[in-house]
Design a protein around this motif. Sequence first.
Motif, PDB file in Angstrom:
ATOM      1  N   ARG A  74      23.839  39.133  48.941  1.00  0.00           N
ATOM      2  CA  ARG A  74      23.419  40.102  49.961  1.00  0.00           C
ATOM      3  C   ARG A  74      24.008  41.470  49.633  1.00  0.00           C
ATOM      4  O   ARG A  74      25.116  41.570  49.109  1.00  0.00           O
ATOM      5  CB  ARG A  74      23.954  39.607  51.309  1.00  0.00           C
ATOM      6  CG  ARG A  74      23.298  40.161  52.531  1.00  0.00           C
ATOM      7  CD  ARG A  74      23.755  39.386  53.755  1.00  0.00           C
ATOM      8  NE  ARG A  74      23.035  38.130  53.923  1.00  0.00           N
ATOM      9  CZ  ARG A  74      21.860  38.022  54.547  1.00  0.00           C
ATOM     10  NH1 ARG A  74      21.293  39.081  55.070  1.00  0.00           N
ATOM     11  NH2 ARG A  74      21.268  36.863  54.656  1.00  0.00           N
ATOM     12  N   CYS A  75      23.273  42.531  49.944  1.00  0.00           N
ATOM     13  CA  CYS A  75      23.801  43.874  49.704  1.00  0.00           C
ATOM     14  C   CYS A  75      24.975  44.132  50.648  1.00  0.00           C
ATOM     15  O   CYS A  75      24.851  43.952  51.858  1.00  0.00           O
ATOM     16  CB  CYS A  75      22.721  44.931  49.937  1.00  0.00           C
ATOM     17  SG  CYS A  75      23.321  46.617  49.656  1.00  0.00           S
ATOM     18  N   LEU A  76      26.090  44.569  50.082  1.00  0.00           N
ATOM     19  CA  LEU A  76      27.282  44.780  50.906  1.00  0.00           C
ATOM     20  C   LEU A  76      27.148  45.999  51.807  1.00  0.00           C
ATOM     21  O   LEU A  76      27.860  46.136  52.783  1.00  0.00           O
ATOM     22  CB  LEU A  76      28.526  44.920  50.020  1.00  0.00           C
ATOM     23  CG  LEU A  76      28.857  43.702  49.153  1.00  0.00           C
ATOM     24  CD1 LEU A  76      30.164  43.915  48.407  1.00  0.00           C
ATOM     25  CD2 LEU A  76      28.918  42.428  49.985  1.00  0.00           C
ATOM     26  N   GLU A  77      26.228  46.885  51.472  1.00  0.00           N
ATOM     27  CA  GLU A  77      26.015  48.081  52.302  1.00  0.00           C
ATOM     28  C   GLU A  77      24.941  47.862  53.366  1.00  0.00           C
ATOM     29  O   GLU A  77      25.103  48.263  54.507  1.00  0.00           O
ATOM     30  CB  GLU A  77      25.589  49.264  51.423  1.00  0.00           C
ATOM     31  CG  GLU A  77      26.577  49.620  50.327  1.00  0.00           C
ATOM     32  CD  GLU A  77      27.901  50.106  50.895  1.00  0.00           C
ATOM     33  OE1 GLU A  77      27.892  50.728  51.973  1.00  0.00           O
ATOM     34  OE2 GLU A  77      28.934  49.836  50.272  1.00  0.00           O
ATOM     35  N   CYS A  78      23.827  47.241  52.972  1.00  0.00           N
ATOM     36  CA  CYS A  78      22.651  47.165  53.861  1.00  0.00           C
ATOM     37  C   CYS A  78      22.477  45.807  54.531  1.00  0.00           C
ATOM     38  O   CYS A  78      21.679  45.690  55.451  1.00  0.00           O
ATOM     39  CB  CYS A  78      21.383  47.467  53.083  1.00  0.00           C
ATOM     40  SG  CYS A  78      21.458  48.977  52.140  1.00  0.00           S
ATOM     41  N   ASN A  79      23.149  44.791  54.029  1.00  0.00           N
ATOM     42  CA  ASN A  79      23.034  43.446  54.587  1.00  0.00           C
ATOM     43  C   ASN A  79      21.727  42.749  54.216  1.00  0.00           C
ATOM     44  O   ASN A  79      21.406  41.696  54.750  1.00  0.00           O
ATOM     45  CB  ASN A  79      23.202  43.481  56.121  1.00  0.00           C
ATOM     46  CG  ASN A  79      23.372  42.105  56.734  1.00  0.00           C
ATOM     47  OD1 ASN A  79      24.115  41.282  56.203  1.00  0.00           O
ATOM     48  ND2 ASN A  79      22.687  41.835  57.830  1.00  0.00           N
ATOM     49  N   SER A  92      18.877  43.461  42.825  1.00  0.00           N
ATOM     50  CA  SER A  92      18.922  44.759  43.484  1.00  0.00           C
ATOM     51  C   SER A  92      18.583  44.626  44.956  1.00  0.00           C
ATOM     52  O   SER A  92      17.961  43.655  45.398  1.00  0.00           O
ATOM     53  CB  SER A  92      17.971  45.747  42.814  1.00  0.00           C
ATOM     54  OG  SER A  92      16.653  45.443  43.165  1.00  0.00           O
ATOM     55  N   CYS A  93      19.043  45.628  45.705  1.00  0.00           N
ATOM     56  CA  CYS A  93      18.803  45.665  47.143  1.00  0.00           C
ATOM     57  C   CYS A  93      17.451  46.315  47.401  1.00  0.00           C
ATOM     58  O   CYS A  93      17.178  47.405  46.899  1.00  0.00           O
ATOM     59  CB  CYS A  93      19.913  46.458  47.819  1.00  0.00           C
ATOM     60  SG  CYS A  93      19.576  46.801  49.552  1.00  0.00           S
ATOM     61  N   PRO A  94      16.583  45.658  48.188  1.00  0.00           N
ATOM     62  CA  PRO A  94      15.257  46.222  48.446  1.00  0.00           C
ATOM     63  C   PRO A  94      15.309  47.521  49.251  1.00  0.00           C
ATOM     64  O   PRO A  94      14.344  48.279  49.251  1.00  0.00           O
ATOM     65  CB  PRO A  94      14.539  45.129  49.247  1.00  0.00           C
ATOM     66  CG  PRO A  94      15.550  44.129  49.619  1.00  0.00           C
ATOM     67  CD  PRO A  94      16.787  44.354  48.807  1.00  0.00           C
ATOM     68  N   LYS A  95      16.429  47.805  49.909  1.00  0.00           N
ATOM     69  CA  LYS A  95      16.510  49.018  50.724  1.00  0.00           C
ATOM     70  C   LYS A  95      17.159  50.171  49.961  1.00  0.00           C
ATOM     71  O   LYS A  95      16.539  51.208  49.747  1.00  0.00           O
ATOM     72  CB  LYS A  95      17.287  48.726  52.002  1.00  0.00           C
ATOM     73  CG  LYS A  95      17.302  49.888  52.968  1.00  0.00           C
ATOM     74  CD  LYS A  95      17.976  49.465  54.262  1.00  0.00           C
ATOM     75  CE  LYS A  95      18.129  50.664  55.198  1.00  0.00           C
ATOM     76  NZ  LYS A  95      19.062  50.365  56.276  1.00  0.00           N
ATOM     77  N   CYS A  96      18.410  49.993  49.518  1.00  0.00           N
ATOM     78  CA  CYS A  96      19.129  51.119  48.901  1.00  0.00           C
ATOM     79  C   CYS A  96      18.963  51.147  47.382  1.00  0.00           C
ATOM     80  O   CYS A  96      19.416  52.074  46.732  1.00  0.00           O
ATOM     81  CB  CYS A  96      20.605  51.089  49.279  1.00  0.00           C
ATOM     82  SG  CYS A  96      21.568  49.782  48.485  1.00  0.00           S
ATOM     83  N   ARG A  97      18.345  50.130  46.812  1.00  0.00           N
ATOM     84  CA  ARG A  97      18.078  50.059  45.363  1.00  0.00           C
ATOM     85  C   ARG A  97      19.329  49.894  44.515  1.00  0.00           C
ATOM     86  O   ARG A  97      19.259  49.956  43.287  1.00  0.00           O
ATOM     87  CB  ARG A  97      17.305  51.298  44.863  1.00  0.00           C
ATOM     88  CG  ARG A  97      16.019  51.559  45.604  1.00  0.00           C
ATOM     89  CD  ARG A  97      14.957  50.558  45.215  1.00  0.00           C
ATOM     90  NE  ARG A  97      13.894  50.494  46.206  1.00  0.00           N
ATOM     91  CZ  ARG A  97      12.971  49.551  46.275  1.00  0.00           C
ATOM     92  NH1 ARG A  97      12.991  48.578  45.399  1.00  0.00           N
ATOM     93  NH2 ARG A  97      12.052  49.548  47.206  1.00  0.00           N
TER      94      ARG A  97
END
Length: 157
Positions: free
Chosen positions: A97-102, A130-135
């Motif tokens: 999971r993205c640590l910034e965006c969850n 990769s994170c789908p939100k912050c890339r």
Amino acid sequence: MEVTGKEIKFAADRMLGKLAKWLRIMGQDVIYGQHLSGYGLIRAARLENRLILTRDRKLKSKQPPDFLFIESDHYREQLRQVIQACGLNPLDKPFSRCLECNLVLQPQSKAAVEKAVPAYVYSTQENFFSCPKCRRVYWPATHHQRMIEELKAVESA
Ligand SMILES: [Zn+2]
């Protein structure tokens, strides 16, 4: 409180940033932010059916949905409490999971991340996410091993 390990979603109050980060390292779904305290926290938890994690003793008087009062000031103890209370397996899905965006990370082809990561990383790593939100691009790194050791220590203590 009836909860099962895999389906729990959390809402951590703003005093619990380090706990929230470690839950995300474990791959748990946890929202966290400066707006998440008092009624803001309750509203957010209700909206998405999340279990509230809080250090706020006064929260109870506001008739929150399910919540877990976090006993300790120390994140290791906090993490242990949540793991035990919710029957979580800390090593079930770490770093997913993205640590910034969850958001849940998506696998990426090596070619797709070439410009997004340092050359050294590109030449030495094979698996990228990769994170789908912050890339933001993630890859298995040496610090992961230290985090896993820490999670093992929390679980076995
Ligand atoms: Zn992100």
